[in-house]
Design a protein around this motif. Structure first.
Motif, PDB file in Angstrom:
ATOM      1  N   PRO A  11      55.587  41.711  57.159  1.00 35.51           N
ATOM      2  CA  PRO A  11      56.242  42.977  56.802  1.00 35.51           C
ATOM      3  C   PRO A  11      55.688  44.196  57.541  1.00 35.51           C
ATOM      4  CG  PRO A  11      55.753  41.698  54.823  1.00 35.51           C
ATOM      5  CD  PRO A  11      55.095  40.995  55.976  1.00 35.51           C
ATOM      6  N   ASP A  12      54.375  44.229  57.768  1.00 35.47           N
ATOM      7  CA  ASP A  12      53.785  45.378  58.471  1.00 35.47           C
ATOM      8  C   ASP A  12      54.223  45.418  59.937  1.00 35.47           C
ATOM      9  OD1 ASP A  12      52.452  46.206  56.180  1.00 35.47           O
ATOM     10  OD2 ASP A  12      50.640  45.073  56.671  1.00 35.47           O
ATOM     11  N   ALA A  13      54.250  44.258  60.576  1.00 35.86           N
ATOM     12  CA  ALA A  13      54.688  44.193  61.980  1.00 35.86           C
ATOM     13  C   ALA A  13      56.159  44.571  62.079  1.00 35.86           C
ATOM     14  CB  ALA A  13      54.443  42.800  62.547  1.00 35.86           C
ATOM     15  N   ASP A  14      56.977  44.063  61.158  1.00 36.04           N
ATOM     16  CA  ASP A  14      58.405  44.386  61.172  1.00 36.04           C
ATOM     17  C   ASP A  14      58.646  45.872  60.895  1.00 36.04           C
ATOM     18  OD1 ASP A  14      59.313  41.844  61.828  1.00 36.04           O
ATOM     19  OD2 ASP A  14      59.496  41.212  59.745  1.00 36.04           O
ATOM     20  N   LYS A  15      57.850  46.466  60.006  1.00 41.23           N
ATOM     21  CA  LYS A  15      58.006  47.894  59.701  1.00 41.23           C
ATOM     22  C   LYS A  15      57.762  48.735  60.962  1.00 41.23           C
ATOM     23  CE  LYS A  15      56.518  51.629  56.612  1.00 41.23           C
ATOM     24  NZ  LYS A  15      57.165  52.576  57.477  1.00 41.23           N
ATOM     25  N   LEU A  16      56.734  48.378  61.726  1.00 40.80           N
ATOM     26  CA  LEU A  16      56.448  49.108  62.960  1.00 40.80           C
ATOM     27  C   LEU A  16      57.619  48.986  63.935  1.00 40.80           C
ATOM     28  CD1 LEU A  16      54.561  50.758  64.760  1.00 40.80           C
ATOM     29  CD2 LEU A  16      53.438  48.611  65.430  1.00 40.80           C
ATOM     30  N   LEU A  17      58.194  47.794  64.040  1.00 39.16           N
ATOM     31  CA  LEU A  17      59.348  47.590  64.930  1.00 39.16           C
ATOM     32  C   LEU A  17      60.554  48.406  64.474  1.00 39.16           C
ATOM     33  CD1 LEU A  17      59.120  43.699  65.346  1.00 39.16           C
ATOM     34  CD2 LEU A  17      58.302  45.442  66.952  1.00 39.16           C
ATOM     35  N   ASN A  18      60.733  48.510  63.162  1.00 34.24           N
ATOM     36  CA  ASN A  18      61.839  49.294  62.606  1.00 34.24           C
ATOM     37  C   ASN A  18      61.647  50.791  62.844  1.00 34.24           C
ATOM     38  OD1 ASN A  18      63.916  47.669  61.073  1.00 34.24           O
ATOM     39  ND2 ASN A  18      62.055  46.793  60.204  1.00 34.24           N
TER      40      ASN A  18
END
Length: 196
Positions: A11-18
């Motif tokens: 979730p943290d990696a995806d949040k940064l991508l978003n």
């Protein structure tokens, strides 16, 4: 349509991508000879080591210092050193040509760039070739709501509705498995054709 990216399983990696278009661009840059979800987790590894993810900070960091940061285990990529150099060059390119904002690649200019123009701009970036640029254009169109005129055609097969060809089609664990299966079958077919 803007879709919440779920590319990494983290979730943290995806949040940064978003949240950060440059992080998404770096993830795409790293998506080469390396599992997709690990490639797109690379920006978070960099962020954790640099007290945040900032393309100006990346570009301002001494190249060898940045490379060392990226190859420290767990490295950002199987080929951490060469990929770190590409990330550094990409950051500088975005500063020099796009006023430090990666989104300007697909948003800036009058008239607003169409699909073929965005593809041309992507292909001109360090570390991006034809295929990578098409996949990223498809990712923008399918999941980020960036749909300049002619984007599907410019993205080629990667722009096809309902396809499971690339990271542009990954929306959850199931679609990730489907994309993996497609890539495996494509590789097997290419190998078989080469042996004939």
């Amino acid at each position: 349509m803007l879709r919440e990216l779920q590319l990494t399983g983290n979730p943290d990696a995806d949040k940064l991508l978003n949240d950060d278009p440059f992080a998404l661009l770096v993830g795409m840059l790293l998506d080469q000879q390396y599992p997709m979800e690990h490639a797109f987790s690379g920006p978070l590894k960099i962020a954790n080591r640099m007290d945040g993810f900032d393309l100006h900070k990346i570009a301002a960091t001494d190249l060898e210092t940045f490379v060392e940061l990226c190859v420290t285990p767990p490295a950002i990529h199987r080929y951490g050193g060469s990929m770190a150099r590409r990330v550094h060059a990409l950051a500088q390119e975005i500063i020099d040509k796009y006023d430090g904002d990666a989104a300007n690649i697909w948003l800036a200019g009058r008239p607003k760039p169409d699909g073929p123009e965005v593809l041309k701009r992507l292909k001109a970036l360090p570390g991006f070739g034809e295929q990578k640029a098409k996949i990223f254009l498809a990712l923008l169109g399918k999941q980020r709501g960036v749909t300049p005129k002619g984007w599907r055609e410019a993205a080629g097969n990667y722009g096809d509705r309902g396809s499971r060809r690339s990271i542009a089609d990954v929306t959850d664990a199931t679609s990730l498995a489907e994309v993996r299966s497609f890539k495996k079958a494509t590789k097997a077919a290419a190998k078989a054709a080469a042996e004939v």
